[in-house]
Structure formats: structure tokens, C-alpha cells
Design a protein around this motif. Structure first.
Motif, mmCIF file in Angstrom:
data_model
loop_
_atom_site.group_PDB
_atom_site.id
_atom_site.type_symbol
_atom_site.label_atom_id
_atom_site.label_comp_id
_atom_site.label_asym_id
_atom_site.label_seq_id
_atom_site.Cartn_x
_atom_site.Cartn_y
_atom_site.Cartn_z
ATOM 1 N N UNK A 76 0.699 -1.073 0.238
ATOM 2 C CA UNK A 76 0.008 0.049 -0.094
ATOM 3 C C UNK A 76 0.933 1.117 -0.072
ATOM 4 N N UNK A 77 0.700 2.096 -0.928
ATOM 5 C CA UNK A 77 1.452 3.331 -1.001
ATOM 6 C C UNK A 77 1.006 4.297 0.232
ATOM 7 N N UNK A 78 1.922 5.210 0.263
ATOM 8 C CA UNK A 78 1.561 6.344 1.564
ATOM 9 C C UNK A 78 0.306 6.919 1.110
ATOM 10 N N UNK A 79 0.145 7.489 0.009
ATOM 11 C CA UNK A 79 -1.123 8.237 -0.336
ATOM 12 C C UNK A 79 -2.322 7.425 0.028
ATOM 13 N N UNK A 80 -2.321 6.248 -0.260
ATOM 14 C CA UNK A 80 -3.252 5.172 0.041
ATOM 15 C C UNK A 80 -3.524 5.016 1.463
ATOM 16 N N UNK A 81 -2.436 4.947 2.262
ATOM 17 C CA UNK A 81 -2.514 4.783 3.749
ATOM 18 C C UNK A 81 -3.068 6.127 4.368
ATOM 19 N N UNK A 82 -2.701 7.115 3.931
ATOM 20 C CA UNK A 82 -3.045 8.481 4.506
ATOM 21 C C UNK A 82 -4.626 8.523 4.159
ATOM 22 N N UNK A 83 -5.150 8.331 2.899
ATOM 23 C CA UNK A 83 -6.737 8.166 2.706
ATOM 24 C C UNK A 83 -7.244 7.376 3.421
#
Length: 94
Positions: A1-8
Motif C-alpha cells: 500500500x502506498x503512502x497516499x493510500x494509507x493516508x486516505x
């Protein structure tokens, strides 16, 4: 999971938690408010009863003092009556 997905995902979870807290806060205020109001009213009643009790205790104390004064006068008067009866008995008139 990418950082942007994790933040979302974390942002979504945070939004859900915030909504739950808001609902819980509203429910708490809605359902607990009558209980809190009842407790406050009960405290006011207890305070009023304390005031009334203190006034009653003051009256009782004043009556006890008055009663003691009356009893003291009665003892004094009885002592005088006993002296008069003794004098009358000695003089033969009693």
C-alpha cells in the motif's frame, strides 16, 4: 500500500471515529441531561432541607435553654415553699 493510500485510509478512519464521537456526545447529552437535571434538583432540595434542619435545631436549642430556666425557677420556688412549710410547721399553723 502506498503512502497516499494509507493516508486516505487513515483519513477515512479518522472521519468515522470523529462521527462516532459526535454521535456519542449528542446521545450522552440527550440521555444524560435529564439525569443531571434530576441530580441538580435533588442537591437543591437537600440544601433546602439542611437550611430548614439548622433552623429547627436553633429553635430546639432555644427551647431547651428556656426549659432549663423554667426548671431552675421551679427548684428555687420549691425551696422557698419548703422553707415556708417548715416555718409554719414549727409555729404549729401548718
Amino acid at each position: 500500500m502506498e503512502a497516499s493510500q494509507l493516508i486516505a485510509v487513515m483519513t477515512g478512519v479518522l472521519s468515522i471515529v470523529t462521527a462516532i464521537v459526535k454521535v456519542a456526545s449528542w446521545a450522552g447529552k440527550t440521555y444524560l441531561s435529564p439525569i443531571v437535571d434530576g441530580i441538580r434538583a435533588l442537591n437543591r432540595s437537600i440544601d433546602d432541607m439542611k437550611i430548614a434542619l439548622n433552623k429547627q435545631l436553633e429553635r430546639v436549642h432555644a427551647l431547651e435553654i428556656h426549659l432549663q430556666a423554667v426548671e431552675d425557677r421551679c427548684k428555687s420556688n420549691q425551696h422557698r415553699i419548703d422553707e415556708i412549710e417548715g416555718i409554719l410547721a414549727k409555729s404549729g399553723k401548718g
